[in-house]
Design an enzyme around this catalytic site. Structure first.
Site, short mmCIF file in Angstrom:
data_model
loop_
_atom_site.label_atom_id
_atom_site.label_comp_id
_atom_site.label_asym_id
_atom_site.label_seq_id
_atom_site.Cartn_x
_atom_site.Cartn_y
_atom_site.Cartn_z
N LYS A 181 -16.99 -2.76 -49.92
CA LYS A 181 -16.84 -2.46 -48.50
C LYS A 181 -15.91 -3.49 -47.88
CE LYS A 181 -18.53 -3.45 -44.54
NZ LYS A 181 -17.28 -3.22 -43.80
N GLU A 257 -20.46 -16.61 -49.84
CA GLU A 257 -19.46 -17.58 -49.37
C GLU A 257 -19.37 -17.39 -47.85
OE1 GLU A 257 -16.89 -17.40 -53.53
OE2 GLU A 257 -15.89 -16.88 -51.66
N CYS A 291 -11.65 -19.81 -44.08
CA CYS A 291 -12.97 -20.47 -43.98
C CYS A 291 -12.87 -21.96 -44.27
CB CYS A 291 -13.94 -19.82 -44.94
SG CYS A 291 -13.34 -19.91 -46.64
N GLU A 393 -18.45 -22.87 -35.67
CA GLU A 393 -17.18 -22.42 -36.26
C GLU A 393 -16.42 -21.58 -35.23
OE1 GLU A 393 -17.28 -19.16 -39.14
OE2 GLU A 393 -15.97 -20.33 -40.45
P1 NAD Z 1 -18.30 -10.85 -40.96
O1 NAD Z 1 -19.51 -11.50 -41.53
O2 NAD Z 1 -18.35 -10.38 -39.56
O3 NAD Z 1 -17.89 -9.58 -41.82
C1 NAD Z 1 -17.69 -9.66 -43.21
C2 NAD Z 1 -18.02 -8.31 -43.81
O4 NAD Z 1 -19.40 -8.04 -43.66
C3 NAD Z 1 -17.26 -7.16 -43.17
O5 NAD Z 1 -16.90 -6.25 -44.18
C4 NAD Z 1 -18.32 -6.57 -42.25
O6 NAD Z 1 -18.12 -5.21 -41.95
C5 NAD Z 1 -19.57 -6.76 -43.07
N1 NAD Z 1 -20.82 -6.77 -42.33
C6 NAD Z 1 -21.02 -7.17 -41.06
N2 NAD Z 1 -22.35 -7.05 -40.75
C7 NAD Z 1 -22.96 -6.57 -41.85
C8 NAD Z 1 -24.33 -6.25 -42.16
N3 NAD Z 1 -25.32 -6.40 -41.28
N4 NAD Z 1 -24.60 -5.79 -43.40
C9 NAD Z 1 -23.62 -5.66 -44.32
N5 NAD Z 1 -22.33 -5.93 -44.08
C10 NAD Z 1 -22.00 -6.39 -42.86
O7 NAD Z 1 -17.10 -11.88 -41.20
P2 NAD Z 1 -15.61 -11.73 -40.71
O8 NAD Z 1 -15.59 -11.90 -39.23
O9 NAD Z 1 -15.03 -10.52 -41.32
O10 NAD Z 1 -14.93 -13.00 -41.41
C11 NAD Z 1 -14.89 -14.27 -40.86
C12 NAD Z 1 -16.04 -15.12 -41.37
O11 NAD Z 1 -16.02 -15.16 -42.78
C13 NAD Z 1 -15.95 -16.56 -40.94
O12 NAD Z 1 -17.23 -17.01 -40.61
C14 NAD Z 1 -15.47 -17.28 -42.18
O13 NAD Z 1 -15.78 -18.64 -42.26
C15 NAD Z 1 -16.14 -16.49 -43.25
N6 NAD Z 1 -15.46 -16.65 -44.54
C16 NAD Z 1 -16.01 -17.45 -45.50
C17 NAD Z 1 -15.35 -17.64 -46.71
C18 NAD Z 1 -15.89 -18.55 -47.80
O14 NAD Z 1 -15.35 -18.54 -48.89
N7 NAD Z 1 -16.92 -19.31 -47.54
C19 NAD Z 1 -14.15 -16.99 -46.95
C20 NAD Z 1 -13.62 -16.18 -45.94
C21 NAD Z 1 -14.29 -16.01 -44.73
O1 6OD Z 2 -9.45 -19.31 -52.82
C1 6OD Z 2 -10.52 -18.72 -52.98
O2 6OD Z 2 -10.91 -18.34 -54.11
C2 6OD Z 2 -11.41 -18.44 -51.84
N1 6OD Z 2 -12.57 -17.84 -52.10
C3 6OD Z 2 -11.00 -18.78 -50.60
C4 6OD Z 2 -11.73 -18.56 -49.43
C5 6OD Z 2 -11.11 -18.70 -48.25
C6 6OD Z 2 -11.77 -18.45 -47.03
O3 6OD Z 2 -11.25 -17.93 -46.09
#
Ligand code: NAD
Ligand code: 6OD
Length: 489
Positions: A181, A257, A291, A393
């Site tokens: 998804k 993550e 992130c 964040e």
């Molecule tokens: P989000 O959590 O809003 O959405 C991520 C995904 O989850 C989307 O596909 C969304 O549709 C889905 N989703 C939302 N609610 C859901 C639910 N209740 N059940 C199942 N799926 C659901 O995140 P975002 O706004 O798309 O991305 C930004 C966030 O992601 C930031 O907090 C960022 O730090 C984090 N992030 C973390 C990493 C990491 O590696 N730690 C990497 C990239 C992004």
């Molecule tokens: O580089 C990667 O493998 C990874 N998972 C990065 C995550 C970035 C977050 O936005």
């Protein structure tokens, strides 16, 4: 201005593109125009996707040899490179990122993800022990790694193809089938990857895509589905929490993550020119929507003013503009809704007593881009760790600079967070670099660099930043279930 008709994006189930229920609009964050019309999957499409993945696991795919999977992963990587221009166009259309960034980072990493996990699975052995039982008997214990099964892959919008393939590649490498998804904000590259899967010869049902939203939509249907064997998720911490609740009745494994509030620590003995350039990349890359981006910069007091003015100079030099313009360094935020959130933190920072060193608002880029989700790269001083803007964040091109006096104080300030994803340490003292990096309560600590990756290393976060690690054999631990065999000799 777009010259072609926005595409209609379908779901992909059992090797076939299928219509969903309600179509929704995906808006281009560059100027507010329509980027694509997307078919949202209903429960029936999610059921069909999970059933197709299960059927693939029970069929020939479930028996595929390691070398068969390795060859498939390499073909997928080759096809990603063949379709580079299409993938760049898809990613740019959804995110508004500079084309150069997508070319150099996102798509390169997508191919690399498949090659890296092909190498890891090809070279990984099995765990075994020769056991001595009291009384002189011996036994051989060995563990075989079986695929987890049907894996739900839920990914965000910030690095859509990179993060999707970072999970799909190891899942397939260890013989699983996936139901993906993508974020509702970035449906294009996952859909294009379905075409690539067909071209590379992935069996039907191994890769399925269901489009839609989170709560009350596909995200919720998929994570609470009794037919899935595990969930790998990248996104916000609050979403991770909701997914954990959704999977708990089925007691399925999760790999998370999540968000970050990452610190950089700059010592006076750093190569300041290199540190400022590295910091600038770590704060502003992808408009701060990585992130791992730095949102807290702790600087030794004697060089505080130099670092603040150097970083401000870098921020002023960024060029916001259309993705195709080769001079563009910085795109918009992903959406007007996300900009609203980032703007609320710009306001909050001022209420909390910030001095705005640079930025702080919405730029005027002319009538062409007025409908886009643009925001100014922003730096603050005058705040401390008690402020909400240093604890929550923001996920935008923003950072607060805070002075420190001793190494111990710097470590304490950097670790004073509920998150624990990444940190960077800037110093020319090698011993100090190791010492401070090791003291960081994070999944990844960089010294004199940032976002330099080796895909064999463990990647993940502590605290609110996640559960588990992926990368190299760490991915194997999530995407397989071992069966231990004990043979008395
Ligand atoms: P989000 O959590 O809003 O959405 C991520 C995904 O989850 C989307 O596909 C969304 O549709 C889905 N989703 C939302 N609610 C859901 C639910 N209740 N059940 C199942 N799926 C659901 O995140 P975002 O706004 O798309 O991305 C930004 C966030 O992601 C930031 O907090 C960022 O730090 C984090 N992030 C973390 C990493 C990491 O590696 N730690 C990497 C990239 C992004
Ligand atoms: O580089 C990667 O493998 C990874 N998972 C990065 C995550 C970035 C977050 O936005």
């Amino acid at each position: 201005m777009p010259t072609t008709q926005p595409p209609e994006l379908l779901c992909f189930v059992d090797g076939t593109f299928v219509s969903g229920t309600a179509p929704f609009d995906k808006i281009d964050p560059v100027d507010g125009s329509l980027a694509a019309t997307v078919h949202e999957a209903g429960r029936d499409t999610v059921d069909a996707a999970v059933a197709a993945a299960r059927k693939a696991m029970q069929g020939a795919w479930g028996q595929t040899s390691v070398s068969g999977r390795v060859q498939l992963l390499r073909r997928i990587a080759d096809r990603i490179e063949d379709r580079l221009d299409d993938l760049v166009a898809a990613e740019v259309r959804d995110t508004g990122k500079p084309e150069s960034l997508v070319r150099e980072l996102d798509v390169v990493r997508a191919a690399m993800n498949f090659r890296a996990f092909a190498d890891v699975v090809a070279s990984s052995g099995i765990e075994s022990f020769l056991t001595e039982v009291p009384g002189g008997r011996k036994a051989l214990n060995y563990a075989i790694n079986k695929p987890l099964g049907v894996v739900a892959v839920i990914v965000p919008w910030n690095l859509p193809l990179l993060l999707l393939t970072w999970k799909v590649a190891p899942a397939l490498a260890w013989g699983n089938a996936v139901v993906v998804k993508p974020s509702e904000e970035t449906p294009s590259s996952a859909t294009l990857l379905a075409e690539i899967m067909i071209e590379a010869g992935a069996p039907d049902g191994v890769y399925n895509v269901v489009h839609g939203f989170g709560p009350g939509s596909v995200g919720e249907y998929l994570t609470s589905h009794p037919g899935i064997d595990g969930v790998t998720f990248t996104g916000e911490t609050a979403t991770g929490s909701a997914i954990m609740r959704a999977v708990s009745p089925q007691v399925r494994p999760v790999s998370f993550e999540l968000g970050g509030k990452n610190a950089a620590v700059v010592f006076a003995d750093a190569d300041l020119e290199a540190a400022i350039a590295g910091l600038s990349r770590s704060v502003f890359l992808n408009t701060g929507q990585v992130c791992l981006c730095t949102e807290r910069v702790y600087v030794e007091r004697s060089v505080f003013d130099d670092v603040a003015s150097g970083l401000a100079q870098q921020a002023r030099a960024l060029k916001l503009g259309r993705p195709a313009d080769p001079d563009t360094t910085t795109g918009p935020l992903i959406s007007l809704a996300h900009r609203q959130k980032v703007r609320s933190y710009l306001d909050l920072a001022v209420q909390e007593g910030a001095e705005v060193v640079v930025g702080g608002g919405v730029p005027d880029l002319g009538p062409d881009l007025a409908g886009g989700a643009w925001i100014e790269p922003t730096l603050w001083t005058g705040l401390d760790n008690t402020c909400r803007v240093l604890r929550e964040e923001v996920f935008g091109p923003v950072a607060a600079l805070v002075p420190f006096d001793t190494e111990q104080e710097a470590i304490r300030l950097a670790n004073d967070t509920a998150y624990g994803l990444a940190a960077s340490v800037w110093t020319q003292n090698v011993e100090r670099g190791h010492r401070v990096a090791q003291a960081m309560r994070v999944g990844t600590a960089w010294v004199n660099t940032w976002y330099l990756r080796d895909l064999r290393s463990p990647f993940g976060g502590v605290g609110l930043s996640g559960i588990g690690r992926e990368g190299g054999v760490h991915s194997m631990h999530f995407y397989t279930e071992p069966t231990n065999v004990c043979v008395q000799l």
